[in-house]
Design an enzyme around this catalytic site. Structure first.
Site, PDB file in Angstrom:
ATOM      1  N   SER A   1      44.993 -79.675 115.755  1.00 19.90           N
ATOM      2  CA  SER A   1      45.609 -80.986 115.563  1.00 19.90           C
ATOM      3  C   SER A   1      46.841 -81.119 116.443  1.00 19.90           C
ATOM      4  CB  SER A   1      45.999 -81.192 114.099  1.00 19.90           C
ATOM      5  OG  SER A   1      46.701 -82.415 114.004  1.00 19.90           O
TER       6      SER A   1
ATOM      7  N   HIS B   1      41.911 -82.853 117.685  1.00 21.58           N
ATOM      8  CA  HIS B   1      42.078 -83.725 116.523  1.00 21.58           C
ATOM      9  C   HIS B   1      43.367 -84.522 116.727  1.00 21.58           C
ATOM     10  CE1 HIS B   1      41.476 -84.912 112.302  1.00 21.58           C
ATOM     11  NE2 HIS B   1      42.793 -84.826 112.193  1.00 21.58           N
TER      12      HIS B   1
ATOM     13  N   ASP C   1      45.860 -87.480 115.252  1.00 22.66           N
ATOM     14  CA  ASP C   1      46.263 -88.176 114.027  1.00 22.66           C
ATOM     15  C   ASP C   1      47.090 -89.419 114.328  1.00 22.66           C
ATOM     16  OD1 ASP C   1      45.269 -86.385 111.954  1.00 22.66           O
ATOM     17  OD2 ASP C   1      46.708 -84.931 112.752  1.00 22.66           O
TER      18      ASP C   1
ATOM     19  N   MET D   1      49.108 -92.446 112.663  1.00 21.35           N
ATOM     20  CA  MET D   1      49.721 -92.850 111.382  1.00 21.35           C
ATOM     21  C   MET D   1      50.561 -94.104 111.590  1.00 21.35           C
ATOM     22  SD  MET D   1      51.109 -89.153 110.172  1.00 21.35           S
ATOM     23  CE  MET D   1      50.054 -87.704 110.162  1.00 21.35           C
TER      24      MET D   1
ATOM     25  N   HIS E   1      41.647 -89.517 114.086  1.00 21.49           N
ATOM     26  CA  HIS E   1      41.770 -89.713 112.641  1.00 21.49           C
ATOM     27  C   HIS E   1      42.790 -90.825 112.386  1.00 21.49           C
ATOM     28  CE1 HIS E   1      43.252 -87.703 108.612  1.00 21.49           C
ATOM     29  NE2 HIS E   1      42.683 -88.878 108.414  1.00 21.49           N
TER      30      HIS E   1
ATOM     31  N   MET F   1      45.005 -92.986 110.167  1.00 23.02           N
ATOM     32  CA  MET F   1      45.643 -93.125 108.850  1.00 23.02           C
ATOM     33  C   MET F   1      46.421 -94.426 108.894  1.00 23.02           C
ATOM     34  SD  MET F   1      46.695 -89.163 108.442  1.00 23.02           S
ATOM     35  CE  MET F   1      46.284 -88.853 110.146  1.00 23.02           C
TER      36      MET F   1
ATOM     37  N   MET G   1      40.367 -84.547 103.206  1.00 21.21           N
ATOM     38  CA  MET G   1      41.784 -84.190 103.251  1.00 21.21           C
ATOM     39  C   MET G   1      42.062 -83.083 102.237  1.00 21.21           C
ATOM     40  SD  MET G   1      42.917 -86.003 105.682  1.00 21.21           S
ATOM     41  CE  MET G   1      44.512 -85.191 105.547  1.00 21.21           C
TER      42      MET G   1
ATOM     43  N   ASP H   1      40.735 -81.010 106.656  1.00 19.46           N
ATOM     44  CA  ASP H   1      41.962 -81.385 107.354  1.00 19.46           C
ATOM     45  C   ASP H   1      43.187 -81.180 106.465  1.00 19.46           C
ATOM     46  OD1 ASP H   1      43.716 -82.361 109.191  1.00 19.46           O
ATOM     47  OD2 ASP H   1      43.081 -84.461 109.035  1.00 19.46           O
TER      48      ASP H   1
HETATM   49  C1  DX5 Z   1      47.709 -84.757 108.041  1.00 19.60           C
HETATM   50  C2  DX5 Z   1      46.882 -84.794 109.291  1.00 19.60           C
HETATM   51  C3  DX5 Z   1      46.406 -83.455 109.705  1.00 19.60           C
HETATM   52  C4  DX5 Z   1      47.519 -82.516 110.135  1.00 19.60           C
HETATM   53  C5  DX5 Z   1      47.082 -81.112 109.820  1.00 19.60           C
HETATM   54  O1  DX5 Z   1      47.947 -86.034 107.605  1.00 19.60           O
HETATM   55  O2  DX5 Z   1      45.731 -85.598 109.101  1.00 19.60           O
HETATM   56  O3  DX5 Z   1      45.429 -83.543 110.746  1.00 19.60           O
HETATM   57  O4  DX5 Z   1      47.832 -82.637 111.490  1.00 19.60           O
HETATM   58  O5  DX5 Z   1      48.172 -80.298 110.012  1.00 19.60           O
HETATM   59  P1  DX5 Z   1      48.290 -78.852 109.353  1.00 19.60           P
HETATM   60  O6  DX5 Z   1      47.120 -78.046 109.880  1.00 19.60           O
HETATM   61  O7  DX5 Z   1      49.602 -78.384 109.831  1.00 19.60           O
HETATM   62  O8  DX5 Z   1      48.206 -79.030 107.867  1.00 19.60           O
HETATM   63 ZN    ZN Z   2      44.045 -85.440 110.604  1.00 17.78          ZN
END
Ligand code: DX5
Ligand code: ZN
Length: 220
Positions: free
Chosen positions: A9, A34, A36, A38, A67, A69, A138, A176
């Protein structure tokens, strides 16, 4: 049985030197990036968006697993296709018309993913599972890297695996949040196909060998 996919990630990468970390992942045993996104509304944090992903896609030579969010993710399906996303995952909790959104993602030539928050029961996907390429389960509450893994996840993975088998679907299960060498094997044994790892990889002394060791650990 196919190989377990390892997806570092980028949320945990060095944002001031992304090119270096992208090259590291390119040259490593990892399979996917990956990414993310947000929005500060669906989750209490803001990460990065299209311009950063577009820049990453110019250097990355592996699958881009995005991903989202964000609320109303259907607004941006075309944009993410245009900047090189290969897999686009939306949250079940953020999608009023999930079936339509999944079809729209596929119509743009991407694979469709659906993410489930820790409190969401896997049974809500019974009627759509055959259309879903990836379920992002998650194993922490979304919004931040570096949180602790929620143990109830193993049970959810087993339940989801059963639904996938019953429906004859080929959906992959991605885990994840909080993935490390302590839970990776048990997750794969429970039915996980993809492991996302952020802080465990980028917070380690040698990310390349951390990825390699993780991938060895879950070899089938
Ligand atoms: C959390 C993200 C994850 C995050 C995982 O909201 O969706 O993808 O980057 O990070 P670690 O592996 O540090 O928990
Ligand atoms: Zn993620």
């Amino acid at each position: 049985m196919s190989k377990t996919i390892i997806a570092p990630s980028i949320l945990a990468a060095d944002f001031a030197n992304l090119e270096k970390d992208i090259k590291m992942v390119n040259d490593s045993k990892a399979d996917w990036f990956h990414l993310d996104v947000m929005d500060g509304v669906f989750v209490p944090n803001i990460s990065f968006g299209m311009p950063v992903i577009e820049a990453i896609s110019k250097h990355a030579n592996k699958t881009l697993d995005v991903h989202l969010m964000i609320v109303q993710p259907e607004r941006y399906i075309k944009d993410f296709a245009g900047i090189g996303a290969n897999i686009l995952t939306v949250h079940y909790e953020a999608s009023t018309h999930l079936h339509r959104t999944i079809q729209a993602i596929k119509a743009e030539g991407m694979q469709a993913g659906v993410a489930l928050n820790p409190h969401t029961n896997v049974s809500v996907l019974k009627d759509t599972i055959q259309d879903i390429d990836l379920v992002c389960m998650m194993s922490v509450n979304p919004g931040f890297g570096g949180q602790s893994f929620i143990e109830n996840t193993y049970e959810k993975v087993k339940e989801l695996k059963q639904i996938i088998a019953e429906k004859g679907a080929s959906t992959k299960i991605e885990i994840d949040g909080g993935v490390t060498n302590k839970n990776a094997k048990q997750l794969v044994e429970a039915g996980a196909d993809v492991l996302v790892a952020g802080s465990y990889v980028f917070g380690s002394e040698n990310p390349t060998s951390t990825i390699e060791n993780l991938s060895e650990l879950v070899k089938k």
